[in-house]
Write an enzyme that holds these catalytic residues in place. Structure first.
Site, PDB file in Angstrom:
ATOM      1  N   ILE A 217       0.822  -1.211   0.000  1.00 35.08           N
ATOM      2  CA  ILE A 217       0.000   0.000   0.000  1.00 35.08           C
ATOM      3  C   ILE A 217       0.861   1.267   0.000  1.00 35.08           C
ATOM      4  CG2 ILE A 217      -1.869   1.236   1.182  1.00 35.08           C
ATOM      5  CD1 ILE A 217      -2.502  -1.614  -0.174  1.00 35.08           C
TER       6      ILE A 217
ATOM      7  N   GLU B 193      -6.243   6.404 -12.485  1.00 37.90           N
ATOM      8  CA  GLU B 193      -4.985   5.840 -11.959  1.00 37.90           C
ATOM      9  C   GLU B 193      -4.135   5.275 -13.106  1.00 37.90           C
ATOM     10  OE1 GLU B 193      -5.433   2.701  -9.054  1.00 37.90           O
ATOM     11  OE2 GLU B 193      -3.258   2.478  -8.811  1.00 37.90           O
TER      12      GLU B 193
ATOM     13  N   ARG C 210      29.601  13.395 -24.422  1.00 42.33           N
ATOM     14  CA  ARG C 210      30.547  12.279 -24.244  1.00 42.33           C
ATOM     15  C   ARG C 210      31.244  11.948 -25.570  1.00 42.33           C
ATOM     16  NH1 ARG C 210      33.180   9.528 -20.214  1.00 42.33           N
ATOM     17  NH2 ARG C 210      33.464   7.325 -20.754  1.00 42.33           N
TER      18      ARG C 210
ATOM     19  N   GLN D  63      21.971   2.310 -21.321  1.00 42.23           N
ATOM     20  CA  GLN D  63      23.056   1.716 -22.114  1.00 42.23           C
ATOM     21  C   GLN D  63      23.941   2.801 -22.737  1.00 42.23           C
ATOM     22  OE1 GLN D  63      23.530  -1.502 -22.152  1.00 42.23           O
ATOM     23  NE2 GLN D  63      25.208  -1.613 -23.635  1.00 42.23           N
ATOM     24  N   LEU D  64      23.309   3.853 -23.239  1.00 41.32           N
ATOM     25  CA  LEU D  64      24.081   4.931 -23.866  1.00 41.32           C
ATOM     26  C   LEU D  64      24.958   5.671 -22.847  1.00 41.32           C
ATOM     27  CD1 LEU D  64      21.373   6.318 -26.316  1.00 41.32           C
ATOM     28  CD2 LEU D  64      23.598   5.390 -26.983  1.00 41.32           C
TER      29      LEU D  64
HETATM   30  C1  LIG Z   1       5.376  -0.275  -5.293  1.00 40.50           C
HETATM   31  C2  LIG Z   1       3.961  -0.757  -5.334  1.00 40.50           C
HETATM   32  C3  LIG Z   1       2.930   0.114  -4.974  1.00 40.50           C
HETATM   33  C4  LIG Z   1       1.614  -0.341  -4.961  1.00 40.50           C
HETATM   34  N1  LIG Z   1       0.622   0.476  -4.479  1.00 40.50           N
HETATM   35  C5  LIG Z   1      -0.616  -0.039  -4.269  1.00 40.50           C
HETATM   36  C6  LIG Z   1      -1.615   0.730  -3.579  1.00 40.50           C
HETATM   37  O1  LIG Z   1      -1.399   1.892  -3.212  1.00 40.50           O
HETATM   38  N2  LIG Z   1      -2.819   0.156  -3.346  1.00 40.50           N
HETATM   39  C7  LIG Z   1      -3.112  -1.118  -3.747  1.00 40.50           C
HETATM   40  O2  LIG Z   1      -4.225  -1.583  -3.492  1.00 40.50           O
HETATM   41  N3  LIG Z   1      -2.192  -1.874  -4.404  1.00 40.50           N
HETATM   42  C8  LIG Z   1      -0.945  -1.363  -4.659  1.00 40.50           C
HETATM   43  N4  LIG Z   1      -0.002  -2.116  -5.294  1.00 40.50           N
HETATM   44  C9  LIG Z   1      -0.334  -3.469  -5.704  1.00 40.50           C
HETATM   45  C10 LIG Z   1      -0.460  -3.659  -7.226  1.00 40.50           C
HETATM   46  O3  LIG Z   1      -1.621  -3.023  -7.688  1.00 40.50           O
HETATM   47  C11 LIG Z   1      -0.457  -5.175  -7.450  1.00 40.50           C
HETATM   48  O4  LIG Z   1       0.858  -5.639  -7.192  1.00 40.50           O
HETATM   49  C12 LIG Z   1      -0.896  -5.555  -8.848  1.00 40.50           C
HETATM   50  O5  LIG Z   1      -2.250  -5.259  -9.048  1.00 40.50           O
HETATM   51  C13 LIG Z   1      -0.673  -7.052  -9.130  1.00 40.50           C
HETATM   52  O6  LIG Z   1      -1.196  -7.826  -8.115  1.00 40.50           O
HETATM   53  P1  LIG Z   1      -0.284  -8.973  -7.454  1.00 40.50           P
HETATM   54  O7  LIG Z   1       1.019  -8.343  -7.072  1.00 40.50           O
HETATM   55  O8  LIG Z   1      -1.052  -9.607  -6.373  1.00 40.50           O
HETATM   56  O9  LIG Z   1       0.012  -9.993  -8.593  1.00 40.50           O
HETATM   57  P2  LIG Z   1      -0.923 -11.273  -9.020  1.00 40.50           P
HETATM   58  O10 LIG Z   1      -2.343 -10.850  -9.156  1.00 40.50           O
HETATM   59  O11 LIG Z   1      -0.626 -12.405  -8.097  1.00 40.50           O
HETATM   60  O12 LIG Z   1      -0.304 -11.584 -10.445  1.00 40.50           O
HETATM   61  C14 LIG Z   1       0.984 -12.187 -10.617  1.00 40.50           C
HETATM   62  C15 LIG Z   1       1.308 -12.267 -12.108  1.00 40.50           C
HETATM   63  O13 LIG Z   1       0.329 -13.047 -12.787  1.00 40.50           O
HETATM   64  C16 LIG Z   1      -0.263 -12.312 -13.829  1.00 40.50           C
HETATM   65  N5  LIG Z   1      -1.674 -12.654 -13.918  1.00 40.50           N
HETATM   66  C17 LIG Z   1      -2.596 -12.584 -12.934  1.00 40.50           C
HETATM   67  N6  LIG Z   1      -3.781 -13.003 -13.395  1.00 40.50           N
HETATM   68  C18 LIG Z   1      -3.612 -13.321 -14.703  1.00 40.50           C
HETATM   69  C19 LIG Z   1      -4.474 -13.820 -15.728  1.00 40.50           C
HETATM   70  N7  LIG Z   1      -5.784 -14.010 -15.498  1.00 40.50           N
HETATM   71  N8  LIG Z   1      -3.950 -14.052 -16.938  1.00 40.50           N
HETATM   72  C20 LIG Z   1      -2.642 -13.839 -17.200  1.00 40.50           C
HETATM   73  N9  LIG Z   1      -1.777 -13.377 -16.261  1.00 40.50           N
HETATM   74  C21 LIG Z   1      -2.259 -13.126 -15.038  1.00 40.50           C
HETATM   75  C22 LIG Z   1      -0.074 -10.850 -13.441  1.00 40.50           C
HETATM   76  O14 LIG Z   1      -0.127 -10.006 -14.575  1.00 40.50           O
HETATM   77  C23 LIG Z   1       1.304 -10.905 -12.804  1.00 40.50           C
HETATM   78  O15 LIG Z   1       2.274 -10.857 -13.803  1.00 40.50           O
HETATM   79  C24 LIG Z   1       1.324  -1.664  -5.367  1.00 40.50           C
HETATM   80  C25 LIG Z   1       2.352  -2.518  -5.763  1.00 40.50           C
HETATM   81  C26 LIG Z   1       3.656  -2.099  -5.715  1.00 40.50           C
HETATM   82  C27 LIG Z   1       4.746  -3.059  -6.068  1.00 40.50           C
END
Ligand SMILES: Cc1cc2nc3c(=O)[nH]c(=O)nc-3n(C[C@H](O)[C@H](O)[C@H](O)COP(=O)(O)OP(=O)(O)OC[C@H]3O[C@@H](n4cnc5c(N)ncnc54)[C@H](O)[C@@H]3O)c2cc1C
Length: 375
Positions: free
Chosen positions: A158, A238, A264, A332-333
């Protein structure tokens, strides 16, 4: 003159650039090391009128629409700031819109006004340890008990979660999702450790835990079970913000790489004098400009109220792909210097990796696009 190049918007760019030069650049490295931006920055940004861009004056904002917010984001990054800074300072861009569109004056007075004044900080908590992409599968539960909800569950990743005074939280209320505003300090609500990340170092990221947290029913945003729709509706802004962060980072990296290649020299001549390098820069510039133009077009359509869910997803993916390619080439550059913490391009390389993950991953965007194609 384009939509984003009106005299007013040029002024907004200048205001943003002056703010970044004066209030951000001298301190950004310290904030990156500290893992957060100071609360005073919110108050300063509010004072100059930047924090409230995109929010109406009637609720304490500075007016303007999505395109104005996009200009602020773009200019912060192009004047040497970063997407991490945008995430940290403008978290209210994802925490407040649901409250605003509910039209609940009490919640607007308690949360929207002080946040736009820069005195409180809000966060949005949707993602859970078990998954973020599957929003409908949220497990944090809110059970009704008289004039309160009792909330149990956890959230992760979050943004601004460490500093936030309140969290707009997605919960399951049985047959649907609802949104509750949960105050920091409510018994049973604990903020976990500061999560360490590849990039966005100046943006604090937290795990949140809720154990029998009693939240007044008055803190519910909108009607019960309308949370999923509200979350989906506000994803557009967003996603376009993230797309803008990507296209602006790409533009900034073209500028940094161009300057570097002029200065450079290798084998007795500036890098920019070599056709291979010049063409590489030309391709990078083309990619960045095309992404920016498409993001602007889709943002203008969203601001005009058009239902362009598929186009928003495409804009995010186009900009993220352009950014990934351009930032990699820019580093890279720069040669060995590009790999050092002293190089601005190094920060953009790390910061930009999140843009294809946050706000819905590239794969989830592709799902939306495929649906839009009738597949
Ligand atoms: C720095 C940072 C800030 C963030 N800030 C917030 C925030 O303020 N509030 C908040 O609520 N969340 C926040 N997030 C969370 C972010 O929105 C989620 O990480 C993102 O939505 C992906 O969810 P997950 O990490 O659970 O991945 P998962 O849902 O577990 O997915 C893992 C992988 O599987 C792929 N995948 C999932 N389902 C499918 C499908 N059906 N078909 C094909 N591929 C699929 C995804 O694309 C991903 O590559 C933040 C994340 C980070 C790292």
């Amino acid at each position: 003159m384009t939509l984003v190049d009106t005299p007013e918007r040029r002024q907004l760019r200048e205001l943003t650039r002056a703010f970044v030069t004066r209030e951000v650049l001298p301190h950004l490295d310290d904030w990156e090391r500290a893992g957060e931006v100071p609360r005073t920055l919110h108050a300063t940004a509010a004072k100059v009128g930047l924090l409230g861009v995109g929010f109406g004056e009637s609720v304490g904002g500075s007016g303007g629409d999505l395109l104005d917010s996009i200009i602020v984001t773009e200019e912060i990054i192009r004047s040497g700031g970063s997407s991490g800074l945008v995430a940290a300072l403008f978290t209210h861009g994802i925490a407040l819109p649901h409250i605003l569109s509910s039209g609940n004056d009490d919640l607007i007075d308690r949360y929207v006004r002080p946040t736009l004044a820069g005195t409180t900080i809000g966060a949005l908590a949707v993602t859970e340890p078990d998954g973020g992409s599957d929003v409908a599968g949220i497990r944090t539960r809110a059970r009704r008990d008289g004039d309160h909800y009792v909330v149990n569950g956890s959230k992760t990743y979050i943004t601004s979660g460490i500093r936030a005074d309140f969290v707009t939280t997605a919960v399951s209320t049985g047959s649907g999702l609802s949104l509750l505003v949960i105050d920091k300090g409510t018994p049973g609500f604990t903020v976990g450790r500061r999560l360490e990340k590849l990039g966005w170092h100046c943006s604090d990221t937290a795990e949140l835990s809720f154990v029998d947290v009693r939240v007044p029913v008055g803190n519910r945003i909108g009607e019960e079970h309308t949370g999923f729709l509200a979350i989906m509706q506000h994803f557009a802004a967003e996603r376009l913000s993230l797309a803008t962060q990507a296209s602006a980072t790409a533009q900034r990296c073209v500028e940094l790489a161009t300057r570097w290649c002029r200065d450079r020299s290798t084998f007795g001549r500036p890098l920019a004098s070599r056709q291979l390098v010049r063409h590489r820069l030309a391709v990078m510039h083309t990619r960045a400009e095309a992404a920016r133009a498409y993001v602007h077009e889709v943002a203008a359509r969203v601001a005009a109220g058009e239902p362009v869910v598929t186009e928003v997803a495409m804009a995010k993916n186009v900009a993220v792909a352009a950014c990934a390619e351009v930032v990699d080439a820019a580093l890279q550059l720069h040669g060995g210097f590009g790999y050092l913490r002293d190089a601005e391009v190094e920060r953009h390389y790390r910061d930009s990796r999140i843009l294809g993950i946050g706000g819905g991953t590239t794969e989830i965007m592709n799902e939306i696009i495929a649906k839009g194609m009738g597949l």
